[in-house]
Design a protein around this motif. Structure first.
Motif, mmCIF file in Angstrom:
data_model
loop_
_atom_site.group_PDB
_atom_site.id
_atom_site.type_symbol
_atom_site.label_atom_id
_atom_site.label_comp_id
_atom_site.label_asym_id
_atom_site.label_seq_id
_atom_site.Cartn_x
_atom_site.Cartn_y
_atom_site.Cartn_z
ATOM 1 N N GLU A 32 0.778 -1.112 0.059
ATOM 2 C CA GLU A 32 -0.013 0.027 0.044
ATOM 3 C C GLU A 32 0.823 1.102 -0.049
ATOM 4 O OE1 GLU A 32 -3.192 1.061 -0.345
ATOM 5 O OE2 GLU A 32 -2.271 3.149 0.318
ATOM 6 N N ARG A 49 -20.081 4.369 2.577
ATOM 7 C CA ARG A 49 -20.418 3.564 1.224
ATOM 8 C C ARG A 49 -21.439 2.686 1.650
ATOM 9 N NH1 ARG A 49 -17.428 7.270 0.190
ATOM 10 N NH2 ARG A 49 -15.324 7.160 -0.877
ATOM 11 N N GLY A 50 -22.237 2.758 0.602
ATOM 12 C CA GLY A 50 -23.501 1.704 0.819
ATOM 13 C C GLY A 50 -22.676 0.119 0.377
ATOM 14 N N ILE A 160 4.172 0.641 -5.606
ATOM 15 C CA ILE A 160 4.811 -0.122 -6.800
ATOM 16 C C ILE A 160 4.747 0.718 -7.882
ATOM 17 C CG2 ILE A 160 2.479 -1.005 -7.221
ATOM 18 C CD1 ILE A 160 3.764 -3.766 -8.335
ATOM 19 N N ASP A 309 -11.545 -1.163 -8.687
ATOM 20 C CA ASP A 309 -11.501 0.325 -9.428
ATOM 21 C C ASP A 309 -10.321 0.249 -10.296
ATOM 22 O OD1 ASP A 309 -13.505 1.306 -7.861
ATOM 23 O OD2 ASP A 309 -12.704 3.334 -7.447
ATOM 24 N N MET A 322 -17.604 0.128 -4.982
ATOM 25 C CA MET A 322 -16.989 -0.818 -4.026
ATOM 26 C C MET A 322 -17.509 -2.201 -3.977
ATOM 27 S SD MET A 322 -16.247 -0.238 -0.202
ATOM 28 C CE MET A 322 -17.845 -0.431 0.301
#
Ligand SMILES: Cc1cc2nc3c(=O)[nH]c(=O)nc-3n(C[C@H](O)[C@H](O)[C@H](O)COP(=O)(O)OP(=O)(O)OC[C@H]3O[C@@H](n4cnc5c(N)ncnc54)[C@H](O)[C@@H]3O)c2cc1C
Length: 519
Positions: A32, A49-50, A160, A309, A322
């Protein structure tokens, strides 16, 4: 050290995929780029977020749903349809009679009192039925804790930036040196480095708008309405937490998203879209997005895979991004782990793109349809009026709820019983246990309601990936046996006598050939 898989990106999708791979016994390095992934943008209502039905089910099937529900801002399920907001971000408990949130399409609200799932014959009421709202921060914390418990090697502050793919490995170059793995999965978000370096085609459409989400303090509301509001100049939202506003500006997506969102800019857009003279005192936090809609034409190139995404971007209208990514992770994890373990049939990994690409394609088209309705022109207003009329009917509401909730998610897994390709009903057994409990360890299940010796025999030598369960269900939905994949989808089912040859073919297609060393 060589890992089985490197995952680039520790967002919700990368974290969930890391858990899935580790659960199935693969060694995982998660990279990350942010040293500290926590940000106010992921917190509370700003990061809300739903979660749709398949996401809730996926967490349920891995024993994570209670934690997610406990951290949620609101949850729907149980006796009354629709969602009542509670928990984090709540200001005061809404009265029981308050309207419940059942979703929206392009700002046109769905009436929770019209929602009816009784037509979905495979649903068995239980803990997994429903969905809710959770902050990204809370969800990522839950997933990161689980990933740590499972033994994922997580490196924060590791970006990265390049990699080389060999015949049997991938060498990733990062801000902290090189790392080697057999597979690399790009879960590194919409601007994915992995996708770009690997040269995936990313087809789609350019943006028409810039959307804004902010927490503000008002000086004068001047009649700014609550909820979702479709206006002749676009759409704005206000609430449910005080000061939370959202709006869309059809600027061709030209706003420079690296620049600051100023109080003056936000206020003038809000005035224009809402048709009020609303005045802002301060902007606590603000972010922007566009409706750029693109999707990788395949999710796999050699040893490189994409999920979330990184594989599909679109506007957040309808809260699907998501969910689509979590579904990717649930679909990919066990398949990639099977390939890593060496027991997967040759083409198992190809089914990842085949099953998930159509879902991503649908999400893009669902969000584009909403952009077309929100557009500030008379034609869009005319379409909005038609949709409003449709949504006002019970059938109309349930059409939209079915799509938004993901309750009818289906993969084309071949012919046969109508349940094949759908998520398995959460059968409740006579001892009080449920099917979801049996999936916690990530193995598939051959569920036999008739104690057939031939079905038990079909699982011989496969115990490390497939569990044979003979049980009686309180409501077996007219089924006698079914084969359930680790992601909870039905690969084969029958209401009658099981055909041993067909069962064996299906078992081998999804779980490979028996291992002679396992008794
Ligand atoms: C306003 C708004 C509201 C939304 N509402 C909803 C909703 O209600 N429901 C829903 O389902 N979706 C919603 N979405 C979409 C959802 O937030 C995204 O789809 C989701 O966060 C994608 O998760 P991800 O893990 O694929 O990517 P991300 O969350 O973008 O995570 C990618 C991670 O990769 C890291 N990274 C990037 N590049 C590198 C690199 N080179 N090396 C290492 N790490 C890297 C990033 O730092 C990040 O942590 C919304 C989005 C917005 C903007």
């Amino acid at each position: 050290m060589q890992y089985d898989a490197i995952i680039a990106g520790g967002g919700p999708v990368g974290l969930f995929l890391a858990c899935e791979l580790r659960l199935a016994g693969s060694s995982v390095l998660l990279l990350e780029k942010n040293e500290d992934p926590s940000t106010p943008l992921k917190r509370g209502w700003m990061g809300a977020r739903g979660l749709n039905f398949p996401s809730a089910e996926a967490f349920y099937r891995r024993g994570l749903l209670n934690d997610v529900k406990a951290a949620s801002i609101g949850w729907m399920g149980g006796e009354r349809p629709g969602m009542q907001f509670t928990g984090e971000g709540k200001v005061s408990a809404p009265p029981a009679s308050a309207p419940r949130f059942a979703g929206h399409f392009a700002g046109i609200m769905l009436d929770a009192s019209k929602v009816d799932f009784s037509g979905h014959q495979w649903i068995i009421p239980g803990p997994s039925v429903g969905g809710g709202m959770v902050s990204l921060e809370a969800l990522e914390c839950i997933l990161a804790d689980r990933a740590k418990q499972l033994g994922v090697d997580m490196r924060l502050g590791h970006e990265i930036f390049d990699f080389t793919e060999g015949t049997d490995r991938v060498l990733a170059r990062t801000s902290h040196g090189e790392f080697e793995a057999r597979w690399l999965v790009g879960c590194d978000g919409g601007r994915s480095t992995v996708r770009k370096v690997a040269g995936f085609e990313f087809d789609g459409t350019d943006p028409e708008l810039t959307g804004y989400m902010a927490i503000v303090e008002f000086e004068d509301l001047d009649g700014l309405a609550s909820g979702f509001n479709l206006t002749p100049r676009g759409m704005y939202t206000h609430g449910p937490a005080p000061g939370r506003v959202g709006l869309v500006d059809f600027d061709g997506g030209h706003f420079d998203r690296s620049s600051e969102i100023t109080l003056e800019g936000l206020q003038s857009m809000l005035q224009r879209v809402s048709g009020t003279k609303v005045k802002l005192k301060s902007v606590e936090i603000a972010t922007s997005y566009t409706d750029r809609s693109r999707q990788a034409t395949t999710y796999r190139k050699g040893r490189i895979l994409l999920a979330g995404d990184a594989a599909h971007v679109h506007s957040p209208f309808g809260g699907q991004g998501m969910n689509a990514g979590l579904g990717d992770a649930m679909n990919l994890g066990w398949k990639l782990a099977a390939v890593i373990k060496g027991w997967a049939p040759d083409d198992l990994l190809d089914t990842y793109t085949a099953e998930r690409h159509p879902i991503g394609e649908w999400v893009l088209s669902w969000t584009r349809a909403q952009v077309a309705v929100i557009r500030p022109d008379p034609h869009a207003r005319a379409i909005a009026a038609v949709i409003r009329d449709l949504i006002a009917t019970k059938d109309g509401t349930n059409y939209f709820v079915e799509k938004i909730s993901g309750v009818s998610t289906h993969y084309n897994l071949g012919d046969g019983h109508p349940l094949i390709g759908y998520s398995a009903p959460d059968f409740e057994f006579e001892d009080g246990g449920r099917l979801g409990d049996l999936l916690h360890d990530g193995r598939g299940v051959l569920l036999d309601f008739r104690s057939s010796a031939s079905l038990a025999a079909a699982c011989a030598g496969l115990q490390n990936r497939l569990r044979y369960v003979s049980a009686r269900a309180k409501d077996d939905k007219g089924l006698s046996s079914l084969l359930i994949r680790p992601d909870g989808f039905v690969a084969w089912a029958t209401g009658g006598e099981a055909d041993g040859v067909v069962v064996e073919q299906s078992v081998h297609r999804w779980f490979g050939l028996p291992d002679r060393n396992i008794n």
